[in-house]
Scaffold this active site. Structure first.
Site, PDB file in Angstrom:
ATOM      1  N   ALA A   1       8.733  -8.654 -25.203  1.00 18.12           N
ATOM      2  CA  ALA A   1       9.056  -7.619 -26.668  1.00 18.12           C
ATOM      3  C   ALA A   1       7.793  -7.039 -26.856  1.00 18.12           C
ATOM      4  CB  ALA A   1       9.482  -8.766 -27.420  1.00 18.12           C
TER       5      ALA A   1
ATOM      6  N   ALA B   1      15.749 -16.202 -25.468  1.00 18.75           N
ATOM      7  CA  ALA B   1      15.001 -17.008 -26.861  1.00 18.75           C
ATOM      8  C   ALA B   1      13.743 -16.122 -27.363  1.00 18.75           C
ATOM      9  CB  ALA B   1      14.948 -18.440 -27.189  1.00 18.75           C
TER      10      ALA B   1
ATOM     11  N   GLY C   1       7.090 -16.498 -23.641  1.00 18.42           N
ATOM     12  CA  GLY C   1       7.628 -15.520 -22.166  1.00 18.42           C
ATOM     13  C   GLY C   1       8.506 -14.584 -22.908  1.00 18.42           C
ATOM     14  N   CYS C   2       9.428 -14.943 -23.952  1.00 10.96           N
ATOM     15  CA  CYS C   2       9.894 -13.184 -24.637  1.00 10.96           C
ATOM     16  C   CYS C   2       9.651 -12.809 -25.259  1.00 10.96           C
ATOM     17  CB  CYS C   2      11.306 -14.300 -24.785  1.00 10.96           C
ATOM     18  SG  CYS C   2      12.541 -14.996 -24.221  1.00 10.96           S
ATOM     19  N   THR C   3       8.038 -13.233 -26.107  1.00  6.53           N
ATOM     20  CA  THR C   3       7.428 -13.033 -27.055  1.00  6.53           C
ATOM     21  C   THR C   3       6.487 -11.604 -26.387  1.00  6.53           C
ATOM     22  OG1 THR C   3       7.854 -15.100 -28.143  1.00  6.53           O
ATOM     23  CG2 THR C   3       5.251 -13.093 -28.764  1.00  6.53           C
TER      24      THR C   3
END
Length: 159
Positions: free
Chosen positions: A53, A43, A48-50
């Site tokens: 990315a 998401a 974590g995804c930030t």
């Protein structure tokens, strides 16, 4: 939706066409003749995804100079991906797979352990696809932190 079959090195990469953060369609076929890193994340705008990315963003120049393009794929809608791109100054395409068809094709939708509970969701995963569309690396359940450094090492790129 049931758990999907995992890909392995040597498999032909499933083809896809998805909308990006700007609503433009992006196809894997657009990158024929290039090496592509396709990574799936749960998401946009979560910690974590930030981190993951931004790690790809910060390493994009060296990956590109080694001949790799990067595509991020999530189930988020393009409007959320646009906000994510702008907020984190991401400079590679973020693709929306809201119906999870591509997730299923790549084997990244299934059971995972989240805070001690078994849930069904996106398995954070990365695929390296060669110039002919063959899977070179299929990495499932990767960690967000340190993933790009680990990937660079597997690809034989300088640290």
């Amino acid at each position: 939706m049931t758990e999907s079959t995992r890909l392995a090195a040597g498999d032909q990469s499933p083809q896809f066409t998805l909308p990006d953060q700007d609503g433009n369609t992006v196809s894997l076929a657009d990158f024929a003749g290039s090496k592509v890193v396709v990574y799936f994340y749960p998401a946009a705008m979560t910690p974590g995804c930030t981190k993951q990315a931004c790690d790809f963003r910060d390493n994009l120049g060296s990956l590109a100079s080694a001949g790799y393009q990067v595509l991020g794929v999530s189930k988020d809608l393009p409007v959320k991906l646009k906000t994510f791109q702008e907020t984190e100054q991401l400079t590679f395409p973020l693709l929306s797979d809201a119906d999870l068809a591509v997730h299923t094709g790549y084997g990244v939708w299934g059971e995972k352990n989240l805070y001690g509970k078994t849930v069904t969701g996106v398995l954070r995963s990365t695929f390296v696809i060669d110039e002919s569309g063959t899977v070179e690396l299929a990495l499932y359940n990767v960690k967000a932190t340190g993933h790009v450094a680990s990937l660079r090492k597997r690809l034989g790129l300088p640290a």
